[in-house]
Scaffold this active site. Structure first.
Site, short mmCIF file in Angstrom:
data_model
loop_
_atom_site.label_atom_id
_atom_site.label_comp_id
_atom_site.label_asym_id
_atom_site.label_seq_id
_atom_site.Cartn_x
_atom_site.Cartn_y
_atom_site.Cartn_z
N SER A 127 1.22 -1.89 0.40
CA SER A 127 -0.25 0.40 0.16
C SER A 127 0.85 1.70 0.08
O SER A 127 1.80 1.03 1.14
CB SER A 127 -0.80 0.24 1.66
OG SER A 127 -1.71 1.45 1.41
N TYR A 152 -2.29 -1.26 11.17
CA TYR A 152 -2.77 -2.19 9.78
C TYR A 152 -1.69 -1.14 9.09
O TYR A 152 -0.86 -2.36 8.01
CB TYR A 152 -4.29 -1.14 9.07
CG TYR A 152 -4.22 -0.85 7.58
CD1 TYR A 152 -4.27 -2.58 6.86
CD2 TYR A 152 -3.82 0.21 6.41
CE1 TYR A 152 -4.68 -2.92 5.51
CE2 TYR A 152 -3.85 -0.38 5.24
CZ TYR A 152 -3.91 -1.55 4.77
OH TYR A 152 -4.17 -1.65 4.06
N LYS A 156 2.26 -3.93 6.64
CA LYS A 156 1.88 -3.62 5.08
C LYS A 156 3.50 -3.12 4.95
O LYS A 156 4.43 -3.86 4.72
CB LYS A 156 1.23 -2.58 4.03
CG LYS A 156 -0.05 -2.80 4.29
CD LYS A 156 -0.16 -3.58 3.56
CE LYS A 156 -1.91 -4.44 3.22
NZ LYS A 156 -1.61 -6.24 2.99
#
Ligand code: UFG
Length: 342
Positions: A127, A152, A156
């Protein structure tokens, strides 16, 4: 029989569109999904689009024994696209351990199995969150990463580090990490699309639900940013275009055309659109008004980010094709089909 590819999270939003694009060029797709954020109907709808029913196995990737049994059963798998992960920023702040466990252990289980079952090719869903608020725009793949704003986002960033370290010791492993910007829109058939649970966190599902009368009003989070109209800027990428980037990445890995064994690509359009521009373009494309009001900034939002796509365009040979207007129209057509709006 086509070459076999595993798509984890293949009934999810980006996963389902990618399955369809893989099937369109002849890959034999197998899906693993635990349906924690998707529905089994998606498999039927994939089949309606492609005419081919993908194999589907329902389990959670934290279960290593099940994953090993899976690879014993599907011994032709040559490549994996690993989408399966939790992805709600706000929820990750409330449940950090759940996010770290789910997103990191599932990746580690996949990597263990790739080594054990001698599978070399991995495409990983990353991302643009790894860039945070970059000092320079547009962001290139070499723009320094910033500390993640949420658990979150940190999953990544850590996943990319895990991959970097594992590539060093597993000499057969080749990884392409695709750093997605903001995926929006739906398949032109309106048979698959994004299915947010409860109140949507993301802009476009909130817009389509407001237009459909499910939500009273869109809140535009801030109009006092340092941008032309004061609202935040993002790089909104059509989900089918994004899906096609995965097919190219898989081809690149299988055909050994990658230059090094761990590559990164920005998958965006290169164009930054503001929140208000998205609302206006949606209204123009669909002829439907969106009731909105400006409210306070949302904590944790970056002001502006958009991609430099030069490396994706030239090295990967991929380019976004669909206009913002057509993409927003596809999101609306999908919402209309879900709600039976004529
Ligand atoms: N926005 C609104 N109103 C809403 C929802 C969003 O004004 O109801 C605004 C946001 O403030 C932001 C823009 O619309 O300026 C886009 O917001 P999204 O929530 O759709 O997307 P984000 O850019 O915040 O998040 C996306 C992905 C995340 C990822 C993040 C990394 O959804 O998974 O990019 O930057 F972590």
């Amino acid at each position: 029989m086509g070459r076999q590819v595993l798509v984890t999270g293949g009934t999810g939003y980006i996963g389902s569109h990618t399955v369809v694009e893989l099937q369109a060029v002849g890959f034999d797709v197998v899906i693993i999904d635990d349906l924690s954020n998707s529905s089994a109907d998606v498999v039927d709808n994939i089949e309606k689009i492609s005419g081919i029913r993908p194999a589907f196995e329902e389990f959670n990737l934290l279960d290593l024994a099940k994953l090993e049994a899976f690879f014993e059963k599907y011994s032709r798998i040559e490549a994996i696209i690993h989408f399966a992960a939790f992805k709600a920023v706000g929820e990750s702040v409330a449940k950090p351990l759940s996010y770290y466990r789910n997103n990191l252990v599932s990746l580690m289980n996949i990597l263990d199995c790739m080594s054990k079952y001698k599978i070399s090719n991995l495409v990983f869903s990353s991302s643009c969150t790894v860039y945070g608020q970059p000092d320079q725009l547009p962001v290139t793949e070499n723009t320094p990463k910033k500390d993640a704003e949420s658990p979150y986002g940190n999953t990544k960033a850590i996943s990319e580090e895990i991959l970097r370290d594992v590539v060093k010791v597993n000499n057969a492993l080749k990884v392409i990490a695709l750093r997605y910007f903001n995926p929006i829109g739906a398949h032109p058939t309106s048979l698959i699309g994004e299915l947010p649970r409860g109140v949507p966190n993301n802009l476009v599902p909130f817009i389509t639900q407001t237009a459909a009368g499910i939500r009273q009003q869109l809140s535009v989070f801030g109009n006092d940013y340092n941008t032309e109209d004061g609202s935040c800027i993002r790089d909104y990428i059509n989900v089918v275009d994004l899906a096609k980037a995965h097919v190219i990445a898989i081809d690149r890995l299988i055909n050994n055309t990658n230059d090094d064994r761990h590559e990164f690509f920005n998958v965006g359009t290169g164009y930054g659109a503001s929140v208000l521009e998205i609302v206006n373009t949606f209204e123009e494309a669909t002829g439907v008004k969106v009731n909105y009001k400006i409210v306070d900034r949302r904590p944790g939002d970056v002001e502006k980010i958009y991609a430099d796509t030069t490396i994706a365009n030239t090295v990967l040979g991929w380019k976004a094709e669909t206009s913002l207007s057509d993409t927003l129209l596809s999101a609306w057509n999908w919402e209309k089909r879900l709600r039976n709006i004529g």
